[in-house]
Design a protein around this motif. Sequence first.
Motif, mmCIF file in Angstrom:
data_model
loop_
_atom_site.group_PDB
_atom_site.id
_atom_site.type_symbol
_atom_site.label_atom_id
_atom_site.label_comp_id
_atom_site.label_asym_id
_atom_site.label_seq_id
_atom_site.Cartn_x
_atom_site.Cartn_y
_atom_site.Cartn_z
ATOM 1 N N MET A 5 0.851 -1.196 0.000
ATOM 2 C CA MET A 5 0.000 0.000 0.000
ATOM 3 C C MET A 5 0.874 1.228 0.000
ATOM 4 N N LYS A 6 0.627 2.094 -0.966
ATOM 5 C CA LYS A 6 1.372 3.352 -1.022
ATOM 6 C C LYS A 6 0.466 4.514 -0.652
ATOM 7 N N PHE A 7 0.969 5.368 0.223
ATOM 8 C CA PHE A 7 0.196 6.536 0.633
ATOM 9 C C PHE A 7 0.900 7.798 0.160
ATOM 10 N N ARG A 210 10.247 12.572 -9.667
ATOM 11 C CA ARG A 210 9.135 13.150 -8.915
ATOM 12 C C ARG A 210 7.896 12.249 -9.014
ATOM 13 N N GLY A 211 7.225 12.130 -7.886
ATOM 14 C CA GLY A 211 6.065 11.242 -7.832
ATOM 15 C C GLY A 211 6.468 9.772 -7.706
ATOM 16 N N GLY A 212 7.755 9.539 -7.405
ATOM 17 C CA GLY A 212 8.327 8.184 -7.485
ATOM 18 C C GLY A 212 7.906 7.195 -6.414
ATOM 19 N N SER A 213 7.112 7.619 -5.434
ATOM 20 C CA SER A 213 6.694 6.649 -4.416
ATOM 21 C C SER A 213 5.806 5.555 -5.020
ATOM 22 N N ASP A 214 5.071 5.904 -6.058
ATOM 23 C CA ASP A 214 4.259 4.889 -6.753
ATOM 24 C C ASP A 214 5.175 3.792 -7.302
ATOM 25 N N TYR A 215 6.309 4.260 -7.824
ATOM 26 C CA TYR A 215 7.306 3.346 -8.404
ATOM 27 C C TYR A 215 7.884 2.436 -7.311
HETATM 28 MG MG MG Z 1 2.067 11.288 -6.583
#
Ligand code: MG
Length: 468
Positions: A5-7, A210-215
């Motif tokens: 799970m990513k927050f 940037r936005g790399g937590s999804d990755y």
């Molecule tokens: Mg994001």
Amino acid sequence: MKIVMKFGGTSVTGRENVQRVASLITSNVKLGHKVVAVISALDGVTEKLLEAAELAEKRNRDFIKPFKQEILERHLNLASESLEITSVRKEVHEMITETVDELEKVLTGIIYVGELTPRSKDYILSFGERLSAPIIYGAVKCLGFEAKYLTGADAGIVTDSNFGEASPLMNVTEHQIKARLLPLLEKNVIPIVTGFIAATQEGVITTLGRGGSDYTATIIGASIEADEVWIWTDVDGLMTADPKIVPKAKTIPEISFEEALEMAVFGAKAMHPRALEPIMDKQTTVKIKNIFNPTAPGTMLVREMRIKPGTTVKAVTLLRDAGVITLSGASMIGTPGTAAKVFDVLGKNGINVLMISQGASEANISIAIRRRVLDRAVNALEMALLGRGLIREITAEDDVCIISAVGAGMKNTPGIASRIFTAVARKGINVRMIAQGSSELNISFVVKEADAKAAVQAIHDEFRLDEV
Ligand code: MG
Ligand code: ADP
Ligand code: ASP
């Protein structure tokens, strides 16, 4: 099930949200699932760190004290509000204080040398996640669960040294993540991992873009062969348009990997464009869900493309910070290899091309790229191409954005482009450049930034995306 799970940063702000995140994690553990949590920096913190890094490079000393105080207080306060068990609160406060001290030292170092390398920038950007994840770790412990805080590197993610946009070396990464996380899950310890950051084989901190937590979430998901990856955010899933631009936008219940990828590349922030790579060949299911509406199904990403008869355009996206370069010169006509030369120069300078279009007369080529690399691209092209007889003029526009209509059903359906451009023209909007992806999954065009919202809305209305 094994679930990663990513927050997102939008989800980890304020006491209520921290508790919401902790309870989403633990309620699924209670149901018998093995959960790994991936946490982003608090909303806006990565941006603040970037500004701080730039101020440090300019050798501005005065900002450090107030900046340090602000970032320390924001995280300590959130921990104080959210963590009700004294010993846990103390542990997390110590983690935060130590980390902020380290950040101060790094910024001071940059001020002394007056140089910000991509490597030191990644180091500075890593602090956002290193400050937020301990708070969630504390909140999970306060609910009576065993948890372990890990950075992306601790968890086993190894990347190349392409700072700012690093790629995982999947073989070692998979091996290490398995070895480090699976035993924790076996013992019912919940790993709480920082998103966005990792390290090279030598242990130097890198970021995944940037936005790399999804990755991060899908890298871990692929490595532990998770059944599902859930990307928790502040909207109901991937939507027919950014709800901040089109308030009546609808959630898309099911979308293929290919379409989701096109949407992500062309500006749908709800998912990182590279996040689907690691799980392409796995069985893992990906869902995008809303922390404020957790029982809603959200969006499910599916590998095979099912086209519902009658559907053409599924979503319209907006990529804001674009720039366009136009090269012109009559001698380009009928001279083979001109385009190849242009792309060779851009490629050698590491500049990613988003869109290309060439007039039928061949007297000009337009290229859309990210705005932040516009100056660099123009310089490189001028140096390499001007004055050699082929290209007479290079012009640049920095106030444009890219709009894309995405949908697998557009393929082989005639008349879609004409409907798109008629709808846009009706609003009196001038289209600067057009391209259709060869996949035929999208039609993209460039307009002035001031026209962007109206163009998105016009397409959304034309295809009645709120009624599908
Ligand atoms: Mg994001
Ligand atoms: P997070 O912090 O959860 O990673 P992001 O800001 O990166 O959140 O992404 C979520 C935001 O993406 C939403 O708040 C929404 O405004 C924006 N967005 C843009 N286009 C879309 C789209 N097509 N569908 C859903 N969200 C979108
Ligand atoms: N905090 C990072 C960013 O703002 C990563 C992320 O949010 O996914 O880009």
